[in-house]
Design a protein around this motif. Structure first.
Motif, PDB file in Angstrom:
ATOM      1  N   HIS A  39       0.929  -1.264  -0.267  1.00 53.24           N
ATOM      2  CA  HIS A  39      -0.029   0.158  -0.005  1.00 53.24           C
ATOM      3  C   HIS A  39       1.055   1.403  -0.270  1.00 53.24           C
ATOM      4  CE1 HIS A  39      -2.501   2.656   1.593  1.00 53.24           C
ATOM      5  NE2 HIS A  39      -3.826   2.283   1.127  1.00 53.24           N
ATOM      6  N   PRO A  40       0.754   2.472  -1.445  1.00 54.80           N
ATOM      7  CA  PRO A  40       1.047   2.739  -0.995  1.00 54.80           C
ATOM      8  C   PRO A  40       2.343   3.932  -0.090  1.00 54.80           C
ATOM      9  CG  PRO A  40      -0.507   3.958  -2.645  1.00 54.80           C
ATOM     10  CD  PRO A  40      -0.467   2.139  -1.923  1.00 54.80           C
ATOM     11  N   GLU A  41       0.894   4.169   0.885  1.00 54.56           N
ATOM     12  CA  GLU A  41       1.335   5.283   1.981  1.00 54.56           C
ATOM     13  C   GLU A  41       1.914   4.791   2.961  1.00 54.56           C
ATOM     14  OE1 GLU A  41      -3.908   6.385   1.937  1.00 54.56           O
ATOM     15  OE2 GLU A  41      -2.512   8.178   3.144  1.00 54.56           O
ATOM     16  N   ALA A  42       1.059   3.329   3.592  1.00 54.27           N
ATOM     17  CA  ALA A  42       2.113   2.517   4.195  1.00 54.27           C
ATOM     18  C   ALA A  42       3.687   2.577   4.205  1.00 54.27           C
ATOM     19  CB  ALA A  42       2.010   1.128   3.721  1.00 54.27           C
ATOM     20  N   ALA A  43       3.777   2.629   3.089  1.00 51.75           N
ATOM     21  CA  ALA A  43       4.839   3.047   2.142  1.00 51.75           C
ATOM     22  C   ALA A  43       5.856   4.017   2.036  1.00 51.75           C
ATOM     23  CB  ALA A  43       5.582   2.887   0.746  1.00 51.75           C
ATOM     24  N   ALA A  44       5.231   5.235   2.288  1.00 50.41           N
ATOM     25  CA  ALA A  44       5.694   6.715   2.764  1.00 50.41           C
ATOM     26  C   ALA A  44       5.416   7.185   4.263  1.00 50.41           C
ATOM     27  CB  ALA A  44       4.639   7.361   1.911  1.00 50.41           C
ATOM     28  N   TYR A  45       4.748   5.660   5.225  1.00 50.77           N
ATOM     29  CA  TYR A  45       4.393   6.623   6.150  1.00 50.77           C
ATOM     30  C   TYR A  45       6.297   5.744   6.785  1.00 50.77           C
ATOM     31  CZ  TYR A  45       0.184   9.091   6.521  1.00 50.77           C
ATOM     32  OH  TYR A  45      -0.841   9.788   7.087  1.00 50.77           O
ATOM     33  N   SER A  46       6.663   4.510   6.078  1.00 52.18           N
ATOM     34  CA  SER A  46       7.364   3.716   7.193  1.00 52.18           C
ATOM     35  C   SER A  46       8.710   4.311   7.322  1.00 52.18           C
ATOM     36  CB  SER A  46       7.129   2.369   5.899  1.00 52.18           C
ATOM     37  OG  SER A  46       8.807   1.379   7.040  1.00 52.18           O
ATOM     38  N   ARG A  47       9.636   4.275   7.869  1.00 47.48           N
ATOM     39  CA  ARG A  47      10.576   4.372   7.713  1.00 47.48           C
ATOM     40  C   ARG A  47      11.767   3.548   7.161  1.00 47.48           C
ATOM     41  NH1 ARG A  47      13.116   6.990  12.873  1.00 47.48           N
ATOM     42  NH2 ARG A  47      11.217   7.975  14.168  1.00 47.48           N
ATOM     43  N   LEU A  48      10.943   2.369   6.273  1.00 45.29           N
ATOM     44  CA  LEU A  48      11.434   1.246   6.189  1.00 45.29           C
ATOM     45  C   LEU A  48      12.850   1.546   5.079  1.00 45.29           C
ATOM     46  CD1 LEU A  48      12.295  -2.135   6.274  1.00 45.29           C
ATOM     47  CD2 LEU A  48      10.202  -1.909   5.204  1.00 45.29           C
TER      48      LEU A  48
END
Lengths: 427, 556
Positions: free
Chosen positions: B411-420
């Motif tokens: 999910h692109p927002e998860a990718a954006a929110y995450s520090r990963l």
């Protein structure tokens, strides 16, 4: 060291003859009989008290077509039959954990169908678990927490005689309840043989077994706040049903129980499902649990061992590198009557009266020593009874509890596990 | 029988060996030093260019016990849909999330694992747990007995029992259940659910007994410390899965009072409430706390996308989550005044924001914790994912570009929110060896396993070096268990039996007086039948017991 034996009395012995597996028996052995000194119900007395015929008696000897023979010959003949069979059926399956392990090992080696003698009753519960799951509790919880018990059916004390005594009006509970205030509601047909608690308040709602499902569904609808148009369901007035729902909702830990062996009509699993969905719905606001009671002849034991080894409890086939479950296809009685199986291996180590079904296919019978079959099978091998002649493990019907079985009688009888291992080694 | 593994590249962190080329010698079931020149080598394996590590140890995986069997019963379709394994004997028993016991053993061994531990043994169900583990081929096994929701303990605590009594009860339980550690699951919460309470915070008093989860943790952990049990209390903390629960987790760490404490599947306990979805990663806060508190160890409980089933004693949380069941069916059971169990099938989706965040959070914690000796690689099988996903997980930790590739799929927002994407760290082979071998052995007190020095048991895994670490760890060249070759080129070639690891700390047998009284008055089984002897383990259950020594520590 046998910590269960003092002063010639065997204490804290587990009874394997019904699903409660009471483990508080004190037993004295007198010759070939086990006499219950404390706590045994009628089923327990019958199971332990079954006298063992003299060793020389034909029912305690290996036989080929009704004639006694050496064990070696019997094992050889059984092995040949199994090796040559193309679609063998293993039925009965009444044994303990070791017996179940050995049965599955052999079944896997030769590719067999497995169908426990109690499959019809078992599947009425198993199919519900597979389809929608359930919320249940176990016997120690019941003993300590219950305030309202609803029974769908009427044979509690016939099939699990000590249930009320041990788990309903038990002397003490952790939370100091007056257990004789616990309420009992019976839904079903009156049964003279059912021995009810003397002092607890009892309510009866009368309906025939085939309509228990309708009652459960009506209760569920009312519990969910829906309106019922009918004045009565299955002959029970709506007012009585509403009253029961009210009591279930205000109970703190109600338990709804049934014995699937009593629900002997088509599609009874739908009745069980209706009960289980009612239980789940009630947990929105309070605590309520289902308690499937019953069981005998090692059914829960076989189901557990089989499930962890193959994924399935009964009515499945092990062959072609997979386990294949089908409650219709692998119904043993159907396979026998349609002549789709060419060999029956019948295992029945607990109940001397549970002999194999009639079969045109040849059969090998591992029966409790003293068993008399209607028609002499191709091979008969007398076996020891788990919990009397050898130690082992057995499951209680609430399935979280497995009890140890002790060896209390000294005989030279082989266990089911011994016999099947010997056959497997010869293959 | 003398075996030589020649010229392999050895990673043995317990002995500080980091990628050195050395020979390993096995005599019968142990690793030995270089033999005399005139001794005859029976078999030699040329392992030049290959990586050698000790056999891997999974310290938290649900492989045995009633709960696991309930999951198998619930999900027959898992068996229908997955391929058979005709090589396995018995030939039946498929399913990745809920394998049969035979398949579980084979699949673990096929990845180079030689030991696995069931972390949630209900004391009343210990026989079943051990029988299932006895029917799990090749692996050594063991269990952690669950305490902390049992009415006996809560009564003791409620009545102000002194620490000595708690210690005796804990030690008695370890003996009776033949376990190597103690687990606490949602302390007090499973018990509270039986009273119809639906939530319980760390400092909230439980219904009826009026003890707090913090008390329960503190007293049980202290007991284990004073008894000298190597493994600290294994804690499934309160408020699992609830957004904002990271604060509970930080507070739970403090309940250790400075003593060693292990927090399990910490990923599920590292959630914040930030952002539009009111669900965010608190991995940074958690990792910082782990780094600062050297008494704390964790295992991750990484999730992977796909279908699995959650199996947990935490009935309070499992019941609350039943509405997310996929497929839509579930089971919840109150058990024997011990604990309970909840089974809820679950599908983690990469395009679901919350699931994608959960995936990222697990990886973030792995990558932000500095000390690989205090973080362990688990998926809380099968709750996060089946254990067969471990090679994939190892690749995610060792290969940043692979991680980045996977980030693009969520999910692109998860990718954006995450520090990963900002975390560049790549785990080394040495660190993987710590996290999957040396570390688990140490924290369980298994002094003879998890390493490759002379004297240790010959549990050894040999891998072909491969840039694709998933391939590498999925298909070992050779696996030895107690000195016998069991896997060749990623396939089982021989089946052996493992043992059950236990601890037997000392205790005052006087505890049996109050316990016997409790069993007599309230329980449905006799105390004599509750206990499991060594003899029973060897015979009717089917696995011999190996006792791990307790260490001398004294009063905390």
């Amino acid at each position: 060291m046998n910590t269960h034996l003092t002063d010639n009395l065997h204490r804290n012995i587990t009874c394997p003859f019904c699903g409660l597996c009471c483990d508080d028996l004190t037993i004295r052995v007198d010759g070939k009989q086990s006499l219950i000194v404390d706590n045994g119900c009628a089923l327990c007395q019958a199971g332990f008290g079954e006298p063992l015929p003299p060793l020389a008696a034909i029912t305690c000897q290996p036989q080929i077509r009704g004639h006694t023979c050496s064990l070696d010959k019997a094992l050889a003949r059984a092995t040949d039959l199994l090796r040559d069979s193309r679609y063998p059926l293993f039925g009965g399956l009444a044994t303990d954990v070791s017996g179940a392990r050995a049965t599955l090992h052999l079944a896997d080696r030769i590719g067999a169908v497995l169908d426990h003698m109690n499959s019809d009753a078992m599947l009425r519960n198993t199919l519900v678990v597979q389809d929608s799951g359930w919320m249940t509790t176990t016997l120690t919880e019941v003993r300590n927490r219950i305030d309202l018990l609803v029974v769908f059916g009427n044979g509690i004390t016939e099939h699990t005689p000590r249930f009320y005594e041990r788990f309903f009006y038990n002397a003490e509970s952790i939370f100091g309840q007056d257990t004789q205030q616990r309420e009992l509601v019976l839904i079903g047909v009156h049964n003279d043989n059912d021995v009810l608690p003397k002092n607890n308040p009892v309510t009866r709602l009368t309906c025939i077994p085939e309509q228990l499902g309708d009652v459960a569904m009506a209760l569920r609808a009312l519990a969910n706040g829906q309106l019922l148009q009918a004045d009565s369901v299955a002959g029970i007035q709506q007012g009585e049903l509403r009253d029961l729902v009210k009591r279930l909702r205000s109970a703190r830990y109600s338990v709804i129980t049934w014995n699937s062996a009593e629900l002997n009509f088509p599609h009874a699993e739908l009745t069980v499902q209706a009960i289980c969905e009612l239980v789940k719905n009630l947990n929105t606001d309070t605590r309520c649990s289902a308690l499937p009671l019953g069981g005998s002849n090692g059914d829960d034991t076989f189901a557990q061992v089989s499930t962890w080894q193959t994924g399935f409890a009964t009515r499945f086939r092990l062959a072609t590198g997979k386990s294949h479950f089908d409650p219709v296809l692998f119904d043993g009685e159907r396979l026998l009557s349609e002549q789709e199986t060419d060999l029956l291996l019948w295992i029945s180590a607990f109940d001397i009266g549970r002999t194999p079904p009639a079969s045109s296919a040849p059969s090998i019978v591992l029966g409790r020593a003293g068993m008399q079959c209607d028609t002499p099978p191709q091979v008969f091998i007398p076996v020891a009874t788990p919990g009397i002649d050898h130690s082992g493990n057995i499951y209680r019907c609430d399935t979280s509890v497995v009890l140890p079985l002790q060896s209390i009688r000294d005989t030279n009888l082989l266990s089911v596990s011994d016999v099947l291992q010997a056959i497997t080694d010869r293959l | 029988m003398l075996i030589k593994l020649s010229g392999g590249t050895v990673y043995d962190p317990a002995n500080g060996v980091n990628g050195e080329v050395r020979n390993i010698y096995i005599r019968d079931n142990r690793i030995v030093g270089t033999p005399a020149a005139d001794e005859n080598i029976d078999t030699e394996y040329d392992v030049r260019g290959k990586v050698i590590m000790a056999g891997a140890i999974d310290l938290h995986t649900h492989i045995g016990g009633g709960k696991v069997n309930i999951a198998r019963t619930l999900l027959p379709e898992f068996y229908r849909n997955e391929p058979g394994n005709s090589r396995a004997r018995p030939s039946s028993g498929c399913s990745y999330a809920t394998p049969s016991t035979f398949l579980a053993g084979y699949r673990y061994a096929e990845m180079g694992y030689t030991s696995a531990f069931e972390p949630a043994v209900l004391p009343i169900n210990a026989r079943q747990a051990h029988m299932e583990m006895a029917d799990t081929p090749i692996l050594d096994t063991g269990g952690y007995a669950i305490l902390g929701n049992d009415d006996f303990l809560l009564r003791l605590l409620s009545n102000g029992a002194d620490q000595k009594l708690i210690n005796d009860y804990v030690a008695w339980t370890l003996h009776a259940t033949q376990c190597i550690g103690i687990k606490v699951v949602n302390p007090g919460g499973i018990n509270a659910f039986k009273f119809n309470q639906r939530k319980l915070d760390l400092d909230e008093k439980t219904p009826y007994y009026k003890v707090t989860p913090r008390d329960i943790i503190s007293r049980l952990n202290r007991a284990l410390y004073e008894l000298g049990v190597p493994h600290p209390l294994h804690v499934h903390a309160s408020n699992l899965g609830i957004p904002g629960n990271f604060q509970t987790t930080l507070d739970t760490m403090k309940a250790a009072d400075g003593l060693p404490l292990h927090l399990t599947h910490i990923q599920f306990h590292s959630y914040g409430t930030e952002g539009d979805y009111k669900f965010s990663s608190a991995a940074a806060e958690i990792a910082t706390a782990i780094n600062a508190n050297h008494n704390i160890s964790v295992d991750i409980g990484q999730i992977m996308f796909g279908q699995t089933v959650t199996i947990s004693s935490d009935t309070m949380r499992q019941h609350a989550n039943h509405k997310y069941a996929h497929p839509n069916k579930w089971i919840c059971t109150d058990i024997e005044c011990d604990a309970g169990c909840g089974v809820v099938p679950f599908r983690y989706r990469d395009k679901n924001f919350v699931n994608a965040m959960q995936w990222a959070i697990g990886l973030e914690i792995f990558l932000m914790v500095d000390d690989p000796w205090r973080v362990f690689l688990t998926t809380d099988h099968p709750n996060g994912a089946p254990f067969t996903s471990y090679p994939h997980l190892i690749r995610l930790l060792m290969d940043r570009s692979f991680r980045e590739e996977k980030l693009l799929q969520i999910h692109p927002e998860a990718a954006a929110y995450s520090r990963l994407s900002g975390l560049t760290r790549e785990y080394s082979l040495y660190e993987i060896a710590i996290m999957t071998r040396a570390g688990p052995a140490r924290i369980l007190g298994l002094n003879d396993r998890g390493h490759l020095a002379a004297g240790g048991y010959a549990d050894i895994a040999v891998y072909d070096l491969d840039n694709n670490y998933e391939h590498m760890f999925r298909r070992p060249a050779y696996v030895f268990k107690n000195g016998e070759l069991v896997v060749r080129h990623g396939k089982i070639c021989n089946v052996v039996r493992g043992s059950t690891h236990v601890v037997h700390p000392e205790f005052d047998p006087g505890i049996e007086k109050s316990l016997g009284n409790y069993f007599d008055r309230y329980h449905s089984v006799r105390m004599e039948n509750f206990k499991i002897s060594d003899d029973e383990m060897a015979n009717n259950i089917g696995s011999t017991v190996m006792v791990t020594d307790c260490v001398s520590r004294g009063v905390a």
